[in-house]
Design an enzyme around this catalytic site. Structure first.
Site, PDB file in Angstrom:
ATOM      1  N   HIS A  23     -18.684  30.307  -2.295  1.00 32.78           N
ATOM      2  CA  HIS A  23     -18.197  31.515  -1.602  1.00 32.78           C
ATOM      3  C   HIS A  23     -17.766  31.234  -0.164  1.00 32.78           C
ATOM      4  O   HIS A  23     -17.080  32.073   0.442  1.00 32.78           O
ATOM      5  CB  HIS A  23     -19.260  32.615  -1.592  1.00 32.78           C
ATOM      6  CG  HIS A  23     -19.576  33.162  -2.943  1.00 32.78           C
ATOM      7  ND1 HIS A  23     -18.601  33.624  -3.798  1.00 32.78           N
ATOM      8  CD2 HIS A  23     -20.759  33.314  -3.607  1.00 32.78           C
ATOM      9  CE1 HIS A  23     -19.170  34.038  -4.931  1.00 32.78           C
ATOM     10  NE2 HIS A  23     -20.478  33.850  -4.838  1.00 32.78           N
ATOM     11  N   ASP A  60     -19.602  29.579 -12.497  1.00 33.46           N
ATOM     12  CA  ASP A  60     -20.555  30.544 -11.927  1.00 33.46           C
ATOM     13  C   ASP A  60     -20.120  31.966 -12.322  1.00 33.46           C
ATOM     14  O   ASP A  60     -18.941  32.223 -12.534  1.00 33.46           O
ATOM     15  CB  ASP A  60     -20.529  30.400 -10.398  1.00 33.46           C
ATOM     16  CG  ASP A  60     -21.661  31.144  -9.698  1.00 33.46           C
ATOM     17  OD1 ASP A  60     -22.669  30.496  -9.363  1.00 33.46           O
ATOM     18  OD2 ASP A  60     -21.514  32.364  -9.481  1.00 33.46           O
ATOM     19  N   HIS A 115     -19.942  34.423 -10.484  1.00 33.13           N
ATOM     20  CA  HIS A 115     -19.144  34.986  -9.387  1.00 33.13           C
ATOM     21  C   HIS A 115     -17.888  34.150  -9.158  1.00 33.13           C
ATOM     22  O   HIS A 115     -17.924  32.913  -9.264  1.00 33.13           O
ATOM     23  CB  HIS A 115     -19.970  35.006  -8.096  1.00 33.13           C
ATOM     24  CG  HIS A 115     -21.256  35.762  -8.221  1.00 33.13           C
ATOM     25  ND1 HIS A 115     -22.471  35.157  -8.445  1.00 33.13           N
ATOM     26  CD2 HIS A 115     -21.500  37.099  -8.163  1.00 33.13           C
ATOM     27  CE1 HIS A 115     -23.422  36.083  -8.518  1.00 33.13           C
ATOM     28  NE2 HIS A 115     -22.863  37.263  -8.354  1.00 33.13           N
ATOM     29  N   ASP A 134     -25.592  31.455 -13.277  1.00 34.69           N
ATOM     30  CA  ASP A 134     -25.956  32.869 -13.210  1.00 34.69           C
ATOM     31  C   ASP A 134     -25.148  33.742 -14.165  1.00 34.69           C
ATOM     32  O   ASP A 134     -25.305  34.973 -14.157  1.00 34.69           O
ATOM     33  CB  ASP A 134     -25.866  33.401 -11.766  1.00 34.69           C
ATOM     34  CG  ASP A 134     -24.608  32.961 -11.049  1.00 34.69           C
ATOM     35  OD1 ASP A 134     -23.732  32.327 -11.687  1.00 34.69           O
ATOM     36  OD2 ASP A 134     -24.495  33.229  -9.834  1.00 34.69           O
TER      37      ASP A 134
HETATM   38 ZN   LIG Z   1     -23.068  33.142  -8.485  1.00 39.87          ZN
END
Ligand SMILES: [Zn+2]
Length: 305
Positions: free
Chosen positions: A126, A162, A164, A243
């Protein structure tokens, strides 16, 4: 040749708020699961070293690195965004995490290791070029790509599974087509940045909440296999977030341990076909400790195969 498992106990000293999901217990769970297994000499442990400032290259400007260092508190914590904070050990942990990714690239490109996995925190995907966010300070996998390019790789491909979206990695390489970024992620979902861009070298695979393994595998085969062929990378890098597991408390996808084994094997096979097997992977998310540990072992199973 062994597969490297690169880590450092000081990555466990970076602690954010009480009960924060991105906790030192994550690395301890992975270490315990890895140690419980007989790898028959196929896995070699390596201690991470801090990143050299010269390796930030075009990924993070020097004033970003300096501004993070200036924020580091002598005691307590300092917040850098709503869910990311620093304690007095955080910058060392972040420099070790980035350094591990660079060591992995060096070893794999030198030919002293076949592949490498970096069991590190804080995670990185991120972090944009000048914005820390989403538990991330330095973009470890982007720094790995930068290192590979600096060492003569012409094309690098990053695969991020991931839950995200890897917004930071996309932002950093948005105008650098030598680095292809393929990201599968729950959509719509955090962080909602750079997840609708249209570039040939940015391959986005949004997945609706509730997506399970079969649909995930079909989407990955549809999007990633032709992208690998097209880009023909000299090195494959992996943002290994776990995740999207059905047991994970943060994500809403329904992957299982075997889906991580499958996607890891797909990337190892691609590396074998495209770039003499060269693959470096770095831990991103994964917040259910048992699922994280099992999924990481499944990932490593594919890397050592
Ligand atoms: Zn994540």
């Amino acid at each position: 040749m062994p597969v490297l498992f690169i880590s450092h106990t000081d990555c466990e000293k970076h602690v954010m708020l009480d009960h924060h999901p991105e906790s030192p217990a994550r690395l301890r769970a992975i270490e315990a699961a890895v140690q419980a297994r007989d790898w028959d000499g196929s896995l070699a442990l390596m201690e991470a070293c801090e990143i050299d400032d010269r390796c930030f290259g075009q990924v993070h400007p020097a004033d970003y690195v300096a501004s993070l260092s200036a924020l580091e508190p002598g005691e307590g914590i300092v917040r850098v965004d709503a869910d990311t904070s620093l304690n007095r050990h955080s910058l060392r942990a972040a420099r070790l995490a980035a350094g591990a990714a660079i060591q992995g690239v060096d070893a794999v490109m030198d030919g002293s290791a076949r592949r490498a996995f970096c069991a590190v925190r804080p995670p990185g995907h991120h972090a944009e070029s000048a914005i820390p966010m989403g538990f991330c300070l330095f973009n470890n996998i982007a720094l790995a790509a930068e290192r590979a390019l600096a060492r003569g790789a012409e094309r690098v491909a990053i695969f991020d599974f991931d839950v995200h979206h890897g917004n930071g990695t996309v932002e950093i390489f948005l105008e650098r087509p030598e680095v292809m970024v393929c990201s599968s992620f729950q959509y719509p979902f955090y962080p909602g940045r750079f997840d609708e861009v249209h570039e040939d070298h940015i391959v986005l695979t949004p997945l609706a909440a509730g997506t399970a393994g079969a649909a995930f595998r079909a989407a990955i085969e549809r999007d990633w296999l032709p992208a690998i062929e097209r880009h023909s990378p000299d090195l494959i890098l992996v943002s290994a977030g776990f995740d999207a597991h059905r047991e994970d408390p943060l994500g809403g996808l329904l992957l299982e341990d075997d889906d991580y084994r499958w996607v890891s094997q797909l990337l190892v096979d691609a590396a074998e076909q495209q770039c003499n097997g060269r693959l470096v992977s770095a831990l991103e998310g994964g917040y259910h400790l048992e699922a994280l540990a099992r999924s990481t072992v499944a990932h490593l199973d594919a890397l050592v195969a």
